[in-house]
Design a protein around this motif. Structure first.
Motif, mmCIF file in Angstrom:
data_model
loop_
_atom_site.group_PDB
_atom_site.id
_atom_site.type_symbol
_atom_site.label_atom_id
_atom_site.label_comp_id
_atom_site.label_asym_id
_atom_site.label_seq_id
_atom_site.Cartn_x
_atom_site.Cartn_y
_atom_site.Cartn_z
ATOM 1 N N LYS A 82 -9.022 41.596 -16.276
ATOM 2 C CA LYS A 82 -8.018 40.612 -16.664
ATOM 3 C C LYS A 82 -6.625 41.238 -16.660
ATOM 4 C CE LYS A 82 -6.687 37.081 -19.974
ATOM 5 N NZ LYS A 82 -7.053 36.285 -21.161
ATOM 6 N N ASN A 85 -5.344 41.695 -13.085
ATOM 7 C CA ASN A 85 -4.919 40.448 -12.450
ATOM 8 C C ASN A 85 -3.768 39.744 -13.168
ATOM 9 O OD1 ASN A 85 -6.864 40.511 -10.310
ATOM 10 N ND2 ASN A 85 -8.443 39.951 -11.792
ATOM 11 N N ALA A 86 -3.277 40.336 -14.259
ATOM 12 C CA ALA A 86 -2.176 39.716 -15.006
ATOM 13 C C ALA A 86 -0.850 39.933 -14.280
ATOM 14 C CB ALA A 86 -2.105 40.313 -16.406
ATOM 15 N N THR A 92 1.441 42.263 -20.531
ATOM 16 C CA THR A 92 0.002 42.483 -20.614
ATOM 17 C C THR A 92 -0.301 43.963 -20.427
ATOM 18 O OG1 THR A 92 -0.471 40.291 -19.682
ATOM 19 C CG2 THR A 92 -2.267 41.896 -19.692
#
Length: 328
Positions: A82, A85-86, A92
């Motif tokens: 996650k 892919n942020a 993030t």
């Protein structure tokens, strides 16, 4: 363009270029929303505890809140994915432990749709933690050299426990096996809670434990410590030698670790600002004391140094995994 206008513009551009990374980061990174720090495990574990410990102080220094998001699954791969892919905008981050960043893809490539070495930007080391090889009370060996003699006299007779296949704990023991030429059977547990009690009960011969788990039992004379995996001896176990001190094991050093990472394309100015603030938090006496209570050594160093460390860890682990034929 009018010369009177051009000169101020040129001067402004020169001043902007001269600004330190932190100032650039402040300009491009407004506190318009919280920063999310992903922990790739469920709440309550050591990675979660350490991440939460620094998150609030980091938020104070950045003047924007840092919130923890626990995303478990696939041994931590789902949470790290996650972060990969942020958006690479500094909002993030992920607390990436060794098992996910420098081991997991080597033993279970199907669970990793990303390359930790290419798809993450190292920010800074959060903490490291030494490991301790402990033995059951009834094992007829007073030190590691004695155990090597026992194991060589009876290959396959003895076993050792860790909290799972492909953990840094297993790799640390497999490296010892390779360096000493002994054959000891791995007994993987699902998590570490039961391991110490089984070794104390003489049901398992040895266990490789993180220092936090080992120290109370060693100091309580319930387990025998045969060696420490770090370069330096542990203050809590001053009489237990490091493996690197032992004949034939010079240079041996392994630790469990967790780093902070961002998506790969995060601007260097933001990465550097995060690194500066993380290091400042880790110098805080209160934070250091709480990490050390957990058996952890507070991290330090630049983002570039973390990147170099991770690449070296990955290369060494790849050799261990291949040599020991470790598979998920």
């Amino acid at each position: 363009m009018n010369k009177l206008i051009r000169k101020p513009l040129l001067l402004a551009s020169m001043l902007l270029a001269a600004l330190p990374g932190a100032a650039l980061a402040q300009a491009a990174w407004p506190s318009s929303k919280p920063i999310t720090l992903i922990v790739p495990y469920s709440a309550g574990g050591s990675v979660d505890f350490n991440a939460r410990l620094v998150a609030s102080k980091l938020g104070e220094r950045l003047k924007q809140s840092v919130v923890i998001e626990n995303i478990s699954g696939a041994g931590g791969a789902i949470g790290v994915a996650k972060a990969v892919n942020a958006a690479p905008d500094g909002y993030t981050l992920v607390a990436g432990p060794d098992s996910v960043i420098a081991i997991g893809r080597l033993i279970n490539p199907g669970a990793f749709k990303f390359d930790p070495l290419k798809d993450l930007a190292p920010v800074g080391m959060l903490n490291t933690a030494p490991m301790v090889l402990v033995a059951r009370p009834g094992l007829p060996a007073k030190d590691f050299a004695d155990f090597v003699k026992l194991a060589k006299a009876a290959p396959g007779k003895y076993n050792y426990a860790t909290s799972g296949v492909g953990t840094v704990l297993q790799l640390a023991m497999e490296l010892l096996k390779d360096r000493t030429g002994i054959y000891v059977t791995h007994v993987p547990y699902r998590g570490g809670a039961q391991i110490a009690s089984d070794v104390i009960g003489n049901q398992v011969d040895l266990a490789m434990l993180v220092s936090t788990s080992a120290i109370p039992h060693v100091n309580g004379n319930r387990l025998k410590a045969l060696g420490v995996t770090s370069e330096k001896r542990l203050a809590a176990l001053p009489d237990v030698p490091t493996f690197g001190e032992m004949p034939g094991l010079k240079g041996y050093s392994m630790v469990s670790w967790t780093g902070i990472f961002a998506p790969a394309a995060t601007p260097p100015a933001i990465v550097n600002r995060l690194n500066q603030e993380l290091n400042a938090v880790l110098k805080d006496p209160e934070i250091r004391a709480k990490l050390q209570e957990q058996g952890a050594v507070p991290g330090s160093g630049t983002a570039e140094e973390l990147g170099q460390f991770v690449r070296a860890e990955y290369a060494r682990n790849q050799k261990i995994v291949q040599s020991a034929n470790i598979k998920e």
